[in-house]
Scaffold this active site. Sequence first.
Site, PDB file in Angstrom:
ATOM      1  N   LYS A  32       0.825  -1.214   0.000  1.00  0.00           N
ATOM      2  CA  LYS A  32       0.000   0.000   0.000  1.00  0.00           C
ATOM      3  C   LYS A  32       0.859   1.265   0.000  1.00  0.00           C
ATOM      4  O   LYS A  32       0.609   2.184  -0.768  1.00  0.00           O
ATOM      5  CB  LYS A  32      -0.900   0.064   1.253  1.00  0.00           C
ATOM      6  CG  LYS A  32      -1.920  -1.051   1.350  1.00  0.00           C
ATOM      7  CD  LYS A  32      -2.837  -0.851   2.562  1.00  0.00           C
ATOM      8  CE  LYS A  32      -2.110  -0.962   3.897  1.00  0.00           C
ATOM      9  NZ  LYS A  32      -1.634  -2.306   4.222  1.00  0.00           N
ATOM     10  N   ARG A  35      -9.407   1.766   9.180  1.00  0.00           N
ATOM     11  CA  ARG A  35      -9.090   0.359   9.419  1.00  0.00           C
ATOM     12  C   ARG A  35     -10.129  -0.327  10.276  1.00  0.00           C
ATOM     13  O   ARG A  35     -10.029  -1.530  10.504  1.00  0.00           O
ATOM     14  CB  ARG A  35      -7.761   0.270  10.159  1.00  0.00           C
ATOM     15  CG  ARG A  35      -6.541  -0.010   9.300  1.00  0.00           C
ATOM     16  CD  ARG A  35      -5.330   0.043  10.224  1.00  0.00           C
ATOM     17  NE  ARG A  35      -4.237  -0.759   9.753  1.00  0.00           N
ATOM     18  CZ  ARG A  35      -3.161  -0.272   9.132  1.00  0.00           C
ATOM     19  NH1 ARG A  35      -3.070   1.005   8.859  1.00  0.00           N
ATOM     20  NH2 ARG A  35      -2.184  -1.072   8.790  1.00  0.00           N
ATOM     21  N   ARG A  63      11.441  -7.129   4.275  1.00  0.00           N
ATOM     22  CA  ARG A  63      11.485  -5.704   4.561  1.00  0.00           C
ATOM     23  C   ARG A  63      12.151  -5.447   5.920  1.00  0.00           C
ATOM     24  O   ARG A  63      12.867  -4.457   6.093  1.00  0.00           O
ATOM     25  CB  ARG A  63      10.051  -5.133   4.576  1.00  0.00           C
ATOM     26  CG  ARG A  63      10.003  -3.652   4.879  1.00  0.00           C
ATOM     27  CD  ARG A  63       8.603  -3.079   4.699  1.00  0.00           C
ATOM     28  NE  ARG A  63       7.746  -3.368   5.822  1.00  0.00           N
ATOM     29  CZ  ARG A  63       6.446  -3.062   5.888  1.00  0.00           C
ATOM     30  NH1 ARG A  63       5.853  -2.498   4.841  1.00  0.00           N
ATOM     31  NH2 ARG A  63       5.730  -3.335   6.948  1.00  0.00           N
ATOM     32  N   ARG A  90      11.956  -2.280  10.759  1.00  0.00           N
ATOM     33  CA  ARG A  90      10.772  -1.848  11.497  1.00  0.00           C
ATOM     34  C   ARG A  90      10.517  -2.783  12.677  1.00  0.00           C
ATOM     35  O   ARG A  90      10.539  -3.995  12.543  1.00  0.00           O
ATOM     36  CB  ARG A  90       9.552  -1.859  10.568  1.00  0.00           C
ATOM     37  CG  ARG A  90       9.146  -0.480  10.141  1.00  0.00           C
ATOM     38  CD  ARG A  90       8.013  -0.506   9.146  1.00  0.00           C
ATOM     39  NE  ARG A  90       6.791  -1.103   9.693  1.00  0.00           N
ATOM     40  CZ  ARG A  90       5.620  -1.028   9.083  1.00  0.00           C
ATOM     41  NH1 ARG A  90       5.505  -0.413   7.919  1.00  0.00           N
ATOM     42  NH2 ARG A  90       4.560  -1.588   9.614  1.00  0.00           N
ATOM     43  N   ARG A 150      -0.622  -8.960  13.092  1.00  0.00           N
ATOM     44  CA  ARG A 150      -1.163  -7.893  12.245  1.00  0.00           C
ATOM     45  C   ARG A 150      -2.103  -8.460  11.192  1.00  0.00           C
ATOM     46  O   ARG A 150      -3.119  -7.855  10.855  1.00  0.00           O
ATOM     47  CB  ARG A 150      -0.021  -7.109  11.589  1.00  0.00           C
ATOM     48  CG  ARG A 150       0.571  -6.068  12.550  1.00  0.00           C
ATOM     49  CD  ARG A 150       1.981  -5.655  12.201  1.00  0.00           C
ATOM     50  NE  ARG A 150       2.123  -5.127  10.873  1.00  0.00           N
ATOM     51  CZ  ARG A 150       3.260  -5.188  10.169  1.00  0.00           C
ATOM     52  NH1 ARG A 150       4.341  -5.745  10.687  1.00  0.00           N
ATOM     53  NH2 ARG A 150       3.314  -4.680   8.970  1.00  0.00           N
TER      54      ARG A 150
HETATM   55  P1  ADP Z   1       1.041  -2.310   7.631  1.00  0.00           P
HETATM   56  O1  ADP Z   1      -0.139  -2.003   6.762  1.00  0.00           O
HETATM   57  O2  ADP Z   1       2.258  -2.725   6.890  1.00  0.00           O
HETATM   58  O3  ADP Z   1       0.721  -3.257   8.750  1.00  0.00           O
HETATM   59  P2  ADP Z   1       1.173   0.494   8.605  1.00  0.00           P
HETATM   60  O4  ADP Z   1       2.451   1.194   8.432  1.00  0.00           O
HETATM   61  O5  ADP Z   1       0.019   0.943   7.789  1.00  0.00           O
HETATM   62  O6  ADP Z   1       1.499  -1.025   8.413  1.00  0.00           O
HETATM   63  O7  ADP Z   1       0.733   0.569  10.160  1.00  0.00           O
HETATM   64  C1  ADP Z   1       1.605   0.154  11.184  1.00  0.00           C
HETATM   65  C2  ADP Z   1       0.861   0.161  12.523  1.00  0.00           C
HETATM   66  O8  ADP Z   1       0.374   1.489  12.811  1.00  0.00           O
HETATM   67  C3  ADP Z   1      -0.386  -0.725  12.598  1.00  0.00           C
HETATM   68  O9  ADP Z   1      -0.070  -2.070  12.880  1.00  0.00           O
HETATM   69  C4  ADP Z   1      -1.130  -0.038  13.750  1.00  0.00           C
HETATM   70  O10 ADP Z   1      -0.588  -0.348  15.022  1.00  0.00           O
HETATM   71  C5  ADP Z   1      -0.865   1.435  13.514  1.00  0.00           C
HETATM   72  N1  ADP Z   1      -1.929   2.029  12.662  1.00  0.00           N
HETATM   73  C6  ADP Z   1      -1.769   2.538  11.413  1.00  0.00           C
HETATM   74  N2  ADP Z   1      -2.940   2.989  10.924  1.00  0.00           N
HETATM   75  C7  ADP Z   1      -3.879   2.752  11.890  1.00  0.00           C
HETATM   76  C8  ADP Z   1      -5.274   2.984  11.987  1.00  0.00           C
HETATM   77  N3  ADP Z   1      -5.970   3.533  10.980  1.00  0.00           N
HETATM   78  N4  ADP Z   1      -5.897   2.619  13.123  1.00  0.00           N
HETATM   79  C9  ADP Z   1      -5.224   2.066  14.126  1.00  0.00           C
HETATM   80  N5  ADP Z   1      -3.915   1.804  14.113  1.00  0.00           N
HETATM   81  C10 ADP Z   1      -3.228   2.143  13.004  1.00  0.00           C
END
Ligand code: ADP
Length: 191
Positions: free
Chosen positions: A13, A88, A127, A133, A144
Amino acid sequence: MRLLIMGPPGAGKGTQAKFIAERAGIPAISTGDIFRANVSQGTPLGVEAKRYMDAGEYVPDTVTNDMVRNRIAEPDAAAGFLLDGYPRTLAQVEELDSMLAGSGHDLDAVVVLTADPDELVARLLQRATIEGRADDTEEVIRRRQEVYLAETEPLIAVYTERNLVRAVDGMGEVDEVTERILGALELTAQG
Ligand code: ADP
């Protein structure tokens, strides 16, 4: 244009959001990136978010909603934005609906990247070796994925009902996937 990009963790994404947003002339707004920036700067928001992120859990909706509300109110997002990683949860969908209603706008499309789960774990572990990360360990990746299936995948049905979903195969080379998305959004190159 007001766009969302959705898909399971590791579907690409963030990578695609940057290309698509550039082509559409709008900012790509990634909640994950904003949280990570706050974590690295040690802000109160970052301290709060880190506890959840490190465990693969979602940051509480209230925290996330306020952050997005403030971000999309900034001038660069006035003509549109591409949200990556938000909404989300169903509660976040409702909140975004009210933000959009408040500004008198609608979403134009929701790009859903589809991908094979085992391939995704492999990608995320890869990654981890490059970006380091903290939430890219196998255990946290699996968590996740579970949280995504329980909390976020159901949102696809909501946006399908609204006729907004453009499903795109997220497997293959990065630029192939970009072309598929641009095609699905009818944003294909004019130079
Ligand atoms: P990925 O999609 O690779 O899991 P992201 O970088 O989008 O990772 O998000 C990393 C973390 O940030 C998520 O696992 C969560 O803890 C937090 N996060 C990101 N966006 C949201 C959201 N909209 N609501 C709640 N937590 C979020």
